[in-house]
Design a protein around this motif. Structure first.
Motif, PDB file in Angstrom:
ATOM      1  N   GLN A  59     -10.459 -16.372  34.546  1.00 16.73           N
ATOM      2  CA  GLN A  59      -9.945 -15.393  35.506  1.00 16.73           C
ATOM      3  C   GLN A  59      -8.419 -15.472  35.577  1.00 16.73           C
ATOM      4  OE1 GLN A  59     -12.518 -16.598  38.903  1.00 16.73           O
ATOM      5  NE2 GLN A  59     -12.916 -14.411  39.134  1.00 16.73           N
ATOM      6  N   ASN A  60      -7.887 -16.699  35.623  1.00 17.87           N
ATOM      7  CA  ASN A  60      -6.431 -16.888  35.658  1.00 17.87           C
ATOM      8  C   ASN A  60      -5.793 -16.402  34.356  1.00 17.87           C
ATOM      9  OD1 ASN A  60      -6.489 -18.024  38.215  1.00 17.87           O
ATOM     10  ND2 ASN A  60      -6.691 -20.122  37.442  1.00 17.87           N
ATOM     11  N   LEU A  61      -6.494 -16.611  33.247  1.00 21.23           N
ATOM     12  CA  LEU A  61      -5.991 -16.150  31.956  1.00 21.23           C
ATOM     13  C   LEU A  61      -5.879 -14.629  31.938  1.00 21.23           C
ATOM     14  CD1 LEU A  61      -5.216 -16.540  28.974  1.00 21.23           C
ATOM     15  CD2 LEU A  61      -7.666 -16.613  28.434  1.00 21.23           C
ATOM     16  N   PHE A  62      -6.913 -13.934  32.385  1.00 20.62           N
ATOM     17  CA  PHE A  62      -6.875 -12.472  32.400  1.00 20.62           C
ATOM     18  C   PHE A  62      -5.829 -11.950  33.389  1.00 20.62           C
ATOM     19  CE2 PHE A  62     -11.087 -12.557  30.304  1.00 20.62           C
ATOM     20  CZ  PHE A  62     -10.824 -11.644  29.305  1.00 20.62           C
ATOM     21  N   LYS A  63      -5.638 -12.665  34.487  1.00 13.01           N
ATOM     22  CA  LYS A  63      -4.590 -12.278  35.432  1.00 13.01           C
ATOM     23  C   LYS A  63      -3.224 -12.320  34.757  1.00 13.01           C
ATOM     24  CE  LYS A  63      -2.522 -13.567  39.884  1.00 13.01           C
ATOM     25  NZ  LYS A  63      -2.551 -14.548  41.013  1.00 13.01           N
ATOM     26  N   LYS A  64      -2.985 -13.399  33.979  1.00  9.13           N
ATOM     27  CA  LYS A  64      -1.715 -13.535  33.272  1.00  9.13           C
ATOM     28  C   LYS A  64      -1.574 -12.458  32.202  1.00  9.13           C
ATOM     29  CE  LYS A  64       2.174 -15.337  32.028  1.00  9.13           C
ATOM     30  NZ  LYS A  64       3.349 -15.337  32.920  1.00  9.13           N
ATOM     31  N   LEU A  65      -2.646 -12.197  31.454  1.00  7.78           N
ATOM     32  CA  LEU A  65      -2.588 -11.184  30.404  1.00  7.78           C
ATOM     33  C   LEU A  65      -2.287  -9.802  30.983  1.00  7.78           C
ATOM     34  CD1 LEU A  65      -5.588 -12.332  28.176  1.00  7.78           C
ATOM     35  CD2 LEU A  65      -3.167 -12.398  27.569  1.00  7.78           C
ATOM     36  N   ARG A  66      -2.839  -9.502  32.129  1.00 10.42           N
ATOM     37  CA  ARG A  66      -2.571  -8.201  32.763  1.00 10.42           C
ATOM     38  C   ARG A  66      -1.117  -8.113  33.213  1.00 10.42           C
ATOM     39  NH1 ARG A  66      -7.630  -6.543  36.594  1.00 10.42           N
ATOM     40  NH2 ARG A  66      -6.647  -4.508  36.364  1.00 10.42           N
ATOM     41  N   GLU A  67      -0.572  -9.228  33.702  1.00 10.83           N
ATOM     42  CA  GLU A  67       0.850  -9.254  34.085  1.00 10.83           C
ATOM     43  C   GLU A  67       1.725  -8.981  32.874  1.00 10.83           C
ATOM     44  OE1 GLU A  67       1.713 -13.004  35.830  1.00 10.83           O
ATOM     45  OE2 GLU A  67       0.510 -12.660  37.627  1.00 10.83           O
ATOM     46  N   ARG A  81      -3.956 -17.125  22.093  1.00 13.51           N
ATOM     47  CA  ARG A  81      -4.377 -18.496  21.781  1.00 13.51           C
ATOM     48  C   ARG A  81      -3.513 -19.521  22.503  1.00 13.51           C
ATOM     49  NH1 ARG A  81      -7.558 -20.424  17.921  1.00 13.51           N
ATOM     50  NH2 ARG A  81      -7.633 -18.378  16.895  1.00 13.51           N
ATOM     51  N   TYR A  82      -2.170 -19.307  22.478  1.00 13.43           N
ATOM     52  CA  TYR A  82      -1.279 -20.229  23.184  1.00 13.43           C
ATOM     53  C   TYR A  82      -1.604 -20.259  24.676  1.00 13.43           C
ATOM     54  CZ  TYR A  82       1.546 -19.535  18.935  1.00 13.43           C
ATOM     55  OH  TYR A  82       1.976 -19.444  17.646  1.00 13.43           O
ATOM     56  N   LEU A  83      -1.779 -19.084  25.279  1.00 12.62           N
ATOM     57  CA  LEU A  83      -2.085 -19.005  26.706  1.00 12.62           C
ATOM     58  C   LEU A  83      -3.414 -19.686  27.020  1.00 12.62           C
ATOM     59  CD1 LEU A  83      -1.049 -15.325  27.555  1.00 12.62           C
ATOM     60  CD2 LEU A  83       0.113 -17.403  28.278  1.00 12.62           C
ATOM     61  N   SER A  84      -4.410 -19.448  26.198  1.00 13.13           N
ATOM     62  CA  SER A  84      -5.738 -20.025  26.428  1.00 13.13           C
ATOM     63  C   SER A  84      -5.694 -21.550  26.355  1.00 13.13           C
ATOM     64  CB  SER A  84      -6.737 -19.487  25.394  1.00 13.13           C
ATOM     65  OG  SER A  84      -6.878 -18.086  25.489  1.00 13.13           O
ATOM     66  N   GLN A  85      -4.963 -22.073  25.368  1.00 17.49           N
ATOM     67  CA  GLN A  85      -4.869 -23.523  25.226  1.00 17.49           C
ATOM     68  C   GLN A  85      -4.186 -24.146  26.437  1.00 17.49           C
ATOM     69  OE1 GLN A  85      -2.841 -23.566  21.455  1.00 17.49           O
ATOM     70  NE2 GLN A  85      -4.737 -23.815  20.280  1.00 17.49           N
ATOM     71  N   GLN A  86      -3.177 -23.466  26.976  1.00 10.05           N
ATOM     72  CA  GLN A  86      -2.478 -23.998  28.140  1.00 10.05           C
ATOM     73  C   GLN A  86      -3.323 -23.886  29.405  1.00 10.05           C
ATOM     74  OE1 GLN A  86       2.071 -23.095  27.767  1.00 10.05           O
ATOM     75  NE2 GLN A  86       0.952 -21.624  26.510  1.00 10.05           N
ATOM     76  N   ILE A  87      -4.080 -22.792  29.522  1.00 10.87           N
ATOM     77  CA  ILE A  87      -4.993 -22.644  30.651  1.00 10.87           C
ATOM     78  C   ILE A  87      -6.041 -23.758  30.638  1.00 10.87           C
ATOM     79  CG2 ILE A  87      -6.970 -21.268  31.420  1.00 10.87           C
ATOM     80  CD1 ILE A  87      -4.568 -20.134  32.620  1.00 10.87           C
ATOM     81  N   ASN A  92       0.377 -24.461  34.727  1.00 11.59           N
ATOM     82  CA  ASN A  92       0.912 -23.277  35.389  1.00 11.59           C
ATOM     83  C   ASN A  92       1.617 -22.422  34.340  1.00 11.59           C
ATOM     84  OD1 ASN A  92       2.222 -21.403  36.938  1.00 11.59           O
ATOM     85  ND2 ASN A  92       3.366 -22.867  38.180  1.00 11.59           N
ATOM     86  N   LEU A  93       1.286 -21.147  34.275  1.00 10.31           N
ATOM     87  CA  LEU A  93       1.838 -20.284  33.239  1.00 10.31           C
ATOM     88  C   LEU A  93       3.062 -19.493  33.708  1.00 10.31           C
ATOM     89  CD1 LEU A  93      -1.427 -18.875  31.612  1.00 10.31           C
ATOM     90  CD2 LEU A  93      -0.058 -20.841  30.926  1.00 10.31           C
ATOM     91  N   GLU A  94       3.690 -19.944  34.765  1.00 15.40           N
ATOM     92  CA  GLU A  94       4.866 -19.238  35.274  1.00 15.40           C
ATOM     93  C   GLU A  94       5.973 -19.194  34.213  1.00 15.40           C
ATOM     94  OE1 GLU A  94       8.092 -19.430  38.986  1.00 15.40           O
ATOM     95  OE2 GLU A  94       6.440 -20.879  38.852  1.00 15.40           O
ATOM     96  N   GLY A  95       6.477 -17.993  33.946  1.00 11.40           N
ATOM     97  CA  GLY A  95       7.563 -17.818  32.986  1.00 11.40           C
ATOM     98  C   GLY A  95       7.099 -17.598  31.555  1.00 11.40           C
ATOM     99  N   VAL A  96       5.829 -17.893  31.262  1.00  8.93           N
ATOM    100  CA  VAL A  96       5.320 -17.721  29.903  1.00  8.93           C
ATOM    101  C   VAL A  96       5.150 -16.230  29.595  1.00  8.93           C
ATOM    102  CG1 VAL A  96       3.446 -18.232  28.307  1.00  8.93           C
ATOM    103  CG2 VAL A  96       4.141 -19.930  30.006  1.00  8.93           C
ATOM    104  N   LEU A  97       5.669 -15.800  28.444  1.00  9.01           N
ATOM    105  CA  LEU A  97       5.654 -14.391  28.038  1.00  9.01           C
ATOM    106  C   LEU A  97       6.267 -13.494  29.113  1.00  9.01           C
ATOM    107  CD1 LEU A  97       2.158 -14.018  26.308  1.00  9.01           C
ATOM    108  CD2 LEU A  97       4.386 -14.245  25.233  1.00  9.01           C
ATOM    109  N   GLY A 116       6.409 -25.115  28.204  1.00  9.45           N
ATOM    110  CA  GLY A 116       7.612 -25.871  27.853  1.00  9.45           C
ATOM    111  C   GLY A 116       8.753 -24.961  27.445  1.00  9.45           C
ATOM    112  N   GLN A 117       8.462 -23.937  26.669  1.00 13.92           N
ATOM    113  CA  GLN A 117       9.504 -22.991  26.259  1.00 13.92           C
ATOM    114  C   GLN A 117      10.073 -22.243  27.458  1.00 13.92           C
ATOM    115  OE1 GLN A 117       8.151 -20.401  23.124  1.00 13.92           O
ATOM    116  NE2 GLN A 117       8.261 -21.993  21.580  1.00 13.92           N
ATOM    117  N   ALA A 118       9.213 -21.852  28.403  1.00  9.87           N
ATOM    118  CA  ALA A 118       9.691 -21.156  29.604  1.00  9.87           C
ATOM    119  C   ALA A 118      10.622 -22.056  30.411  1.00  9.87           C
ATOM    120  CB  ALA A 118       8.506 -20.706  30.456  1.00  9.87           C
ATOM    121  N   GLN A 119      10.277 -23.335  30.534  1.00  9.22           N
ATOM    122  CA  GLN A 119      11.128 -24.287  31.258  1.00  9.22           C
ATOM    123  C   GLN A 119      12.449 -24.496  30.530  1.00  9.22           C
ATOM    124  OE1 GLN A 119       8.426 -27.621  31.431  1.00  9.22           O
ATOM    125  NE2 GLN A 119       7.425 -26.890  33.302  1.00  9.22           N
TER     126      GLN A 119
END
Length: 318
Positions: A59-67, A81-87, A92-97, A116-119
């Motif tokens: 659910q959190n993954l799809f929320k991020k993908l929609r954002e 794939r990157y997002l799924s592995q981190q989820i 926390n996916l803040e700043g990713v993509l 890490g890249q976002a940070q």
């Protein structure tokens, strides 16, 4: 204790194709990585069935993908794939993509793809000196160049300076054929490659001719004061302690420096790595940030991550 199973439905509507990918390719990636969950897509709605914790992660993954889609970017299967592995690692996916930093010639938007890249990008924007330390493939240099070009285009700096120590696999410049330009060119090629991805060749040539972009060996920095500049020192693990001190003290007014390196790939034949030493010396100074990237931030071919893991295992690091 057996975890309770549940199900949820996520209506995607018009966003379905962008989120799930053409022919549901993104959905196939999610299914592969969440093997304990059953995912079905029908009429723009995704049904999730599985253990509570896994359903919540998806659910959190799809929320991020929609954002991401609402921001104007269509995620690729690799990015999913990157997002799924981190989820899966409960990150926390803040700043990713998030918002694009630059766009390549072929129209690909350059965005932080991992936590890490976002940070790392955030640290560059918020600090005058940033050390990006991590293995090959984590985007240390590429993202630094992207942010630097953004600063240059927006007038936040007057010039971009990229430099590297001319040290590799034990070779020394004096033993290489050709004049000084021919000797140092191979060492600087990765910096040229990054810039040419983001700025057309003719424009780069013009910017170099008028001094707005400079690419030079580290030895050429000695004795200078670099004002109103964005400076990137690449392959910093191959600097000596003396060279690192020399470089850091070149920083002038209204300037920013990013130092990148991989302390597991030191090619120095003599002396200690300046990048290893500086971590102890400058760790508590305000305005200086250290960002450590690792195998989770590798965004090259999936085999690169496995290669890094194999070497870490061989060296007893995991």
């Amino acid at each position: 204790m057996v975890e309770r199973s549940t199900h949820q439905e996520i209506p995607l509507g018009e966003e379905a194709t962008a989120v799930l990918g053409q022919f549901d390719r993104n959905l196939a990636v999610i299914r592969e990585l969440f093997a304990d969950v059953r995912l079905t897509h029908r009429g723009g709605t995704v049904r999730i069935e599985g253990p509570d914790s896994e359903v919540e992660r998806i659910q959190n993954l799809f929320k991020k993908l929609r954002e991401v889609v609402k921001s104007g970017h269509v995620p690729t299967p690799d990015e999913v794939r990157y997002l799924s592995q981190q989820i899966k690692e409960s990150e926390n996916l803040e700043g990713v993509l998030s918002e694009p930093i630059q766009t390549t010639h072929w129209g690909e938007q350059i965005r932080p793809k991992t936590v890490g890249q976002a940070q790392y990008v955030q640290a560059i924007r918020e600090n005058d000196i940033v050390f990006g330390i991590g293995p090959s493939g984590t985007g240390k240099t590429y993202l630094a160049v992207a942010v630097a070009i953004d600063y240059l285009k927006r007038g936040l700096c007057h010039r971009l300076i990229l430099t590297r120590p001319a040290v590799e696999a034990g070779e020394e410049l004096g033993f290489l054929p050709g004049d000084i330009e021919a000797k140092v060119s191979p060492y600087l090629r990765p910096l040229y490659d990054a810039i040419f991805d983001m700025i057309p060749y003719e424009e780069v040539k013009r910017l170099m001719e008028n001094g707005r972009i400079e690419i030079a060996p580290l030895a050429f920095m000695r004795g200078r004061t670099l004002n109103n500049s964005f400076i990137i020192l690449d392959e910093a693990q191959n600097t000596t302690a003396t060279q690192m001190k020399m470089f850091l003290t070149r920083l002038g007014f209204k300037s920013k420096a990013v130092i990148t390196g991989d302390i597991t790939q030191i090619d120095l034949q003599r002396g200690k790595s300046g990048l290893k030493e500086v971590q102890k010396i400058l760790k508590d100074i305000e305005g200086i940030a250290f960002v450590y990237l690792d195998k989770r931030d590798v965004v090259r071919h999936p085999l690169v991550k496995k290669i890094i893991e194999a070497y870490e295992k061989s060296e007893g690091k995991s």
